[in-house]
Design a protein around this motif. Sequence first.
Motif, PDB file in Angstrom:
ATOM      1  N   LEU A 150       2.525  58.353  30.327  1.00  0.00           N
ATOM      2  CA  LEU A 150       3.992  58.355  30.363  1.00  0.00           C
ATOM      3  C   LEU A 150       4.511  57.544  31.545  1.00  0.00           C
ATOM      4  O   LEU A 150       5.383  56.670  31.393  1.00  0.00           O
ATOM      5  N   PHE A 151       3.964  57.811  32.728  1.00  0.00           N
ATOM      6  CA  PHE A 151       4.468  57.127  33.916  1.00  0.00           C
ATOM      7  C   PHE A 151       3.837  55.754  34.119  1.00  0.00           C
ATOM      8  O   PHE A 151       4.360  54.948  34.879  1.00  0.00           O
ATOM      9  N   THR A 204       5.578  50.417  34.311  1.00  0.00           N
ATOM     10  CA  THR A 204       5.544  49.066  33.756  1.00  0.00           C
ATOM     11  C   THR A 204       6.944  48.468  33.725  1.00  0.00           C
ATOM     12  O   THR A 204       7.152  47.293  34.075  1.00  0.00           O
ATOM     13  N   LEU A 205       7.930  49.264  33.314  1.00  0.00           N
ATOM     14  CA  LEU A 205       9.308  48.764  33.272  1.00  0.00           C
ATOM     15  C   LEU A 205       9.846  48.499  34.668  1.00  0.00           C
ATOM     16  O   LEU A 205      10.274  47.380  34.981  1.00  0.00           O
ATOM     17  N   TRP A 206       9.827  49.520  35.522  1.00  0.00           N
ATOM     18  CA  TRP A 206      10.549  49.412  36.790  1.00  0.00           C
ATOM     19  C   TRP A 206       9.820  48.589  37.840  1.00  0.00           C
ATOM     20  O   TRP A 206      10.437  48.113  38.783  1.00  0.00           O
ATOM     21  N   LEU A 236      -0.988  52.482  37.993  1.00  0.00           N
ATOM     22  CA  LEU A 236      -1.569  51.643  36.937  1.00  0.00           C
ATOM     23  C   LEU A 236      -0.511  50.740  36.322  1.00  0.00           C
ATOM     24  O   LEU A 236      -0.732  49.541  36.120  1.00  0.00           O
ATOM     25  N   GLY A 237       0.654  51.304  36.029  1.00  0.00           N
ATOM     26  CA  GLY A 237       1.729  50.506  35.452  1.00  0.00           C
ATOM     27  C   GLY A 237       2.155  49.369  36.359  1.00  0.00           C
ATOM     28  O   GLY A 237       2.364  48.239  35.911  1.00  0.00           O
ATOM     29  N   LEU A 248       2.390  45.984  26.582  1.00  0.00           N
ATOM     30  CA  LEU A 248       1.650  46.872  27.479  1.00  0.00           C
ATOM     31  C   LEU A 248       2.369  48.210  27.642  1.00  0.00           C
ATOM     32  O   LEU A 248       1.767  49.282  27.513  1.00  0.00           O
ATOM     33  N   GLY A 249       3.678  48.161  27.913  1.00  0.00           N
ATOM     34  CA  GLY A 249       4.450  49.388  28.078  1.00  0.00           C
ATOM     35  C   GLY A 249       4.451  50.240  26.819  1.00  0.00           C
ATOM     36  O   GLY A 249       4.329  51.470  26.874  1.00  0.00           O
TER      37      GLY A 249
END
Length: 388
Positions: free
Chosen positions: A209-210, A215-217, A337-338, A357-358
């Motif tokens: 989830l995180f 990945t986004l932020w 990881l993200g 990826l996200g």
Amino acid sequence: MGGRQRAVLTLVCAVAVSAIYGIQPILRTAGADLGLAEGDLGWLVAAGQIGYLAGLVLLVPLGDRFDRRRLITVHLVLTAAGAGLVAVAPGAGVAIAGLAMAGLFAVVVQITVAYVAAVSPAGERGRNIGTVTSGVVIGILGVRLVAGALGELADWRMVYLVIAALCAMLAAAVRFTLTADVRHPQAGYGRRVVGDRLLVSRGLVAFFLFASFGTLWSGLALPLGAAPWHLGTAEIGLFGLAGLVGALGAARAGRWADRGLARSVTGWSLALLTASWLLIGQAGWSLWLLIAGVIVLDFAVQAVHVSSQHLLTTAHPARSSGVIGTYMAFYSLGSALGAVTTTWAYSAAGWSAVSVLGATYAALALLVATSTQRLQHASSGEAESVKS
């Protein structure tokens, strides 16, 4: 819990987590002032994260042994000391030490959640957890706006002076607003938690989830700063408002959990999270679709996060601090990881690769949630047949 207590604890979460993430919007300015080369700027970000991970392992379980009100007060004072050290740091070494110290004691957030779970009536636990943990998202996303503005209007050090002052004031507010929460230590905690199916499954969900959230932020500034948008840091920071709208919209997730819907909320929220990347992937040509995707993503992440904490604290009422600490270790590793894989994917194939990826991380979280739920149903069915 009264409204005033919930407000104080929500602010505790927001301000404490900002001590970790406050360096990101002012990273280049702070690094230049401290004499760091561009290749070494990552140490300023990593210091708080490393301290935070250490705190999850070493400090959060103390909440199952000592009065959590006292722990929250002390940890806020020490977070203030770490932030103050950053604000007056003469060089990079002292600043990194201060950031690590602030991150170490910023785990006051998890002790706060455990306190809320312990003092809340069963029918209000989810609601109170949802309200208080909204402060975490407010801190993570809101500090991008506040720190960017303070960095431009005053100086990057002012960001950490303000954080230190707020932590000190909140320590006093906690001491005089909250009731004591005396602990009765339980023996054999480690043996009972290791191998716990619910904790492992929710931890793995949090990990993916995180990773999707990170990945986004961690990478959003990359397409927004490039063609065709060429947005500045202040404009990019405004996208945090979209995230806040989504996250605060998920405040009802706690009420749904109180009604026994935590598992179903997890399922459809993770499906929404996966779908949100279809919108986020359009960042190259539509900012409106991107904003919509950000709102959906943050709504889904917060809904799953609140539901997971409700399930864990309900299943382990006497060991909620240690359980939440373990759960949040998965969260921390997933976020890291993200962050790491986002830059790799963007440099390899652009924002489309980041979006894939996200979405992959989100789909893996959904796969873990659905498969573990089926296993639990199967095991409960076997148990019933054995009884009969």
